[in-house]
Design a protein around this motif. Structure first.
Motif, PDB file in Angstrom:
ATOM      1  N   GLY A 181      52.350 -45.390  43.676  1.00 34.31           N
ATOM      2  CA  GLY A 181      52.721 -44.966  42.333  1.00 34.31           C
ATOM      3  C   GLY A 181      54.153 -44.519  42.178  1.00 34.31           C
ATOM      4  N   TRP A 182      54.924 -44.490  43.268  1.00 38.89           N
ATOM      5  CA  TRP A 182      56.335 -44.108  43.219  1.00 38.89           C
ATOM      6  C   TRP A 182      57.212 -45.347  43.375  1.00 38.89           C
ATOM      7  N   ASP A 183      58.395 -45.320  42.784  1.00 41.24           N
ATOM      8  CA  ASP A 183      59.424 -46.323  43.061  1.00 41.24           C
ATOM      9  C   ASP A 183      60.772 -45.632  43.097  1.00 41.24           C
ATOM     10  N   ARG A 215      57.740 -41.834  29.426  1.00 45.00           N
ATOM     11  CA  ARG A 215      57.235 -42.912  28.563  1.00 45.00           C
ATOM     12  C   ARG A 215      55.717 -42.806  28.508  1.00 45.00           C
ATOM     13  N   SER A 216      55.191 -42.797  27.282  1.00 43.20           N
ATOM     14  CA  SER A 216      53.750 -42.665  27.081  1.00 43.20           C
ATOM     15  C   SER A 216      53.252 -43.781  26.178  1.00 43.20           C
ATOM     16  N   VAL A 217      52.218 -44.455  26.617  1.00 43.33           N
ATOM     17  CA  VAL A 217      51.558 -45.485  25.825  1.00 43.33           C
ATOM     18  C   VAL A 217      50.229 -44.911  25.369  1.00 43.33           C
ATOM     19  N   GLN A 225      54.575 -43.320  38.296  1.00 44.92           N
ATOM     20  CA  GLN A 225      53.527 -43.742  37.368  1.00 44.92           C
ATOM     21  C   GLN A 225      52.435 -42.685  37.417  1.00 44.92           C
ATOM     22  N   ILE A 226      52.516 -41.742  36.473  1.00 48.68           N
ATOM     23  CA  ILE A 226      51.609 -40.599  36.496  1.00 48.68           C
ATOM     24  C   ILE A 226      50.174 -41.043  36.258  1.00 48.68           C
ATOM     25  N   THR A 227      49.991 -41.785  35.188  1.00 45.30           N
ATOM     26  CA  THR A 227      48.718 -42.421  34.879  1.00 45.30           C
ATOM     27  C   THR A 227      49.026 -43.853  34.465  1.00 45.30           C
TER      28      THR A 227
END
Length: 608
Positions: free
Chosen positions: A186-188, A271-273, A228-230
């Protein structure tokens, strides 16, 4: 010649695709969309093109684009979009606004182009035309946004990749960059380090000075970290730090001044979708520019901002709503000539946009209001319409307004005045575009009217210094035509652009300085087995060095060739020969430019 070249676009229908199609861009309206759907005049330079070109500076890279003219190697680098002054081009790095608030290099501030390291760039997006309705103050001529390199997050569990690049040229310029990127769990991440060290050239051969060449060193570090938290939320941090040490020639010659410049940018974005229809970005950003030299001059510019962007799909289109707060601060230390002074201001902006395409029709509407703590409320707007004549042909028309507030040095400094008004402009353009996977063509006619342009006069005594005072006086009209084309035919890729410009000062009837009325760029690349060979030709017409049009700069022509190949799966070789004919030319009066220059470099990227 240009028209014949551009017309050749429609004489061949090869089956090979242009590498630049399709491309997704975000700079035009602050929302992602394919470049083929954007109604504004946009160009993209990707990382592959940067590496293949062998070019060493951002301004030289930008000079290959239609509608842009650049000046390098003089007292300061400048970028003109459609003839608009360099200070009227808004520069963003990963969404962070970068702008000088002093006049040490250019009257009226502007972007410090020499501080942008090519080694840190992933790609560049260039938006032509006034864009204050989207970006607020500064974007009078257009917007250039730099996107730095990021980690590679494609869902892999673990991935790590180092890289290194080295190069040298015949001007004793050495380039070295290295770093690593990767992703996992989940990390970059990406970390890059770079240095460009050059012995320079004799920029003022007309003067007696010590030393006889103006050397420079640029050191840079760029870092990004994403999480990428969720599945619906991503947090990303980006930063760029650059130090530029150089020598420049004092007025009249003598011992060169030592100058040190620093640029720091950073941003944190969430950023939230929230659904298939609604998404948001919340960004906190800052930039800091420090300029110090032996003149003496000691200036610090700080720009801080908070940006809240909303995107909602509705009624077959996309609505964007933006709330933004900008805070500018400026500090000048005392010198032998000027006292110390500080200044600050805030700008709170609210903007709304709506884009829609139905059948053959497309439109984009943007409006924005900015409340400046010093100048009150400024409202700007833009409207674009596109008609798709066929799947490959479309016609566009647009109109917009923009403004630029005076720099804090122009307001609070000894040569400034709080009575100055923001510069404003109104622009209109029409365009015709043809686009297929293997060939494209674009023609744009534009007109840009400027008001309240800021100038200075050594005989004016209205400021505290008693001379060289800033004042609003200028009115100018810049109109022009840009033709551009690209064609892929078998192993060949052709490209070309032709610009005709009329940059007119309405007060005096003379040409605006340093803008050429005609510029031609043509190039061709050919793939021969593992090798890629290229050739370029740039022709720049006459222009005037000064506003009174008494100093004429002759036209010039530059030719270059390049070659590159993959030596193995991990190693790429690139070579470039600039100014093949060793042409002698000046972009600014009395400032020399490089002669024939040969560069070669190696790029290392291990395969995974």
């Amino acid at each position: 010649m240009a028209l014949l070249f551009l017309g050749a676009t429609f004489s061949n229908s090869s089956a090979q695709n242009l590498s630049s199609l399709p491309t997704t861009v975000v700079t035009a309206y602050r929302t992602e969309q394919p470049i083929t759907d954007v109604l504004s005049d946009v160009s993209v330079i990707d990382q592959a093109e940067i590496v293949r070109s062998g070019i060493g500076s951002l301004s030289q890279l930008l000079s290959r684009l239609p509608g842009l003219q650049t000046i390098t190697g003089a007292d300061a680098e400048r970028v003109y979009i459609r003839g608009a002054d360099s200070r009227m081009t808004a520069l963003y790095i990963d969404g962070v606004r970068v702008d000088l608030q002093d006049g040490i290099s250019l009257i009226g501030g502007g972007a410090p182009w020499e501080l942008i390291p090519l080694s840190a760039i992933d790609h560049v997006e260039v938006l032509r035309g006034p864009s204050s309705a989207v970006y607020g103050s500064d974007a009078m001529g257009g917007v250039i946004q730099i996107f730095t390199k990021k980690g590679d997050n494609n869902g892999a569990r673990s991935r790590f990749s180092p890289f290194a690049n080295i190069g040298v040229d015949t001007l004793s310029t050495r380039r070295l960059s290295t770093g690593f990127n990767g992703a996992g769990e989940g990390w970059d991440y990406n970390l890059g380090l770079g240095i460009v060290d050059s012995d320079g050239i004799n920029t003022r051969p007309d003067l007696v000075k010590t030393p006889d060449r103006e050397a420079f060193t640029q050191r840079s570090a760029n870092f990004s970290l994403g999480r990428q938290i969720t599945q619906a939320q991503r947090l990303e941090f980006n930063s760029l730090d650059t130090q530029f040490d150089s020598r420049y020639v004092p007025f009249g010659g003598g011992t060169a001044y030592q100058a040190k410049s620093q640029l720091n940018t950073s941003s944190l974005k969430l950023r939230s979708v929230w659904s298939d229809l609604y998404s948001t970005d919340l960004t906190v950003n800052r930039s800091r520019i420090v300029k110090r030299d032996d003149a003496p001059n000691d200036y610090v510019t700080r720009l801080n901002g908070i940006l809240f962007e909303n995107r909602l799909k509705v009624a077959g289109g996309v609505v964007t709503a933006v709330l933004e707060e900008k805070r500018d601060q400026f500090e000048a230390q005392p010198s032998a000539y000027d006292p110390a002074f500080t200044g600050s201001r805030s700008q709170n902006g609210a903007a709304v946009g709506y884009g829609l395409r139905r059948g053959a029709h497309a439109m984009q509407i943007n409006t924005r209001a900015d409340r400046d703590s010093l100048f009150g409320i400024y409202q700007t707007g833009a409207f674009s319409y596109g008609y798709f004549i066929s799947p490959d042909w479309r016609a566009t028309a647009s109109s917009g307004t923009a403004f630029r507030a005076p720099t804090l040095e122009q307001i609070y400094g000894p040569y400034g005045s709080p009575q100055l008004l923001p510069e404003t402009n109104r622009s209109s353009e029409i365009g015709l575009q043809f686009s297929e996977p293997n060939r494209s063509f674009k023609a744009v006619i534009y007109r840009n009217e400027f008001r309240n342009l800021i100038s200075s006069s050594s005989s004016l005594a209205t400021c505290s210094a008693g001379f060289f005072c800033y004042f609003n006086v200028g009115r100018a009209v810049i109109q022009g035509l840009t033709l551009s084309s690209k064609l892929v035919s078998g192993p060949y890729e052709y490209r070309g652009s032709y610009d005709v410009l009329d940059p007119r000062d309405e007060i005096t009837g003379r040409d605006l300085s340093l803008r050429a009325r005609q510029v031609l760029n043509v190039g061709v690349d050919r793939q021969v087995q593992a090798w890629r060979f290229g050739g370029e030709l740039k022709a720049v017409g006459e222009r005037f060095n000064n506003a009174s049009n008494t100093e004429r700069l002759p036209a010039y022509m530059l030719a270059s060739i390049s070659a590159g190949t993959m030596l193995s799966k991990e190693w790429r070789f690139v070579a470039r020969l600039d100014n093949i004919t060793n042409a002698k030319y000046q972009q600014v009066l009395n400032f020399a430019t490089p002669g024939r220059t040969f560069f070669m470099g190696l790029n290392w990227q291990p395969t995974r």
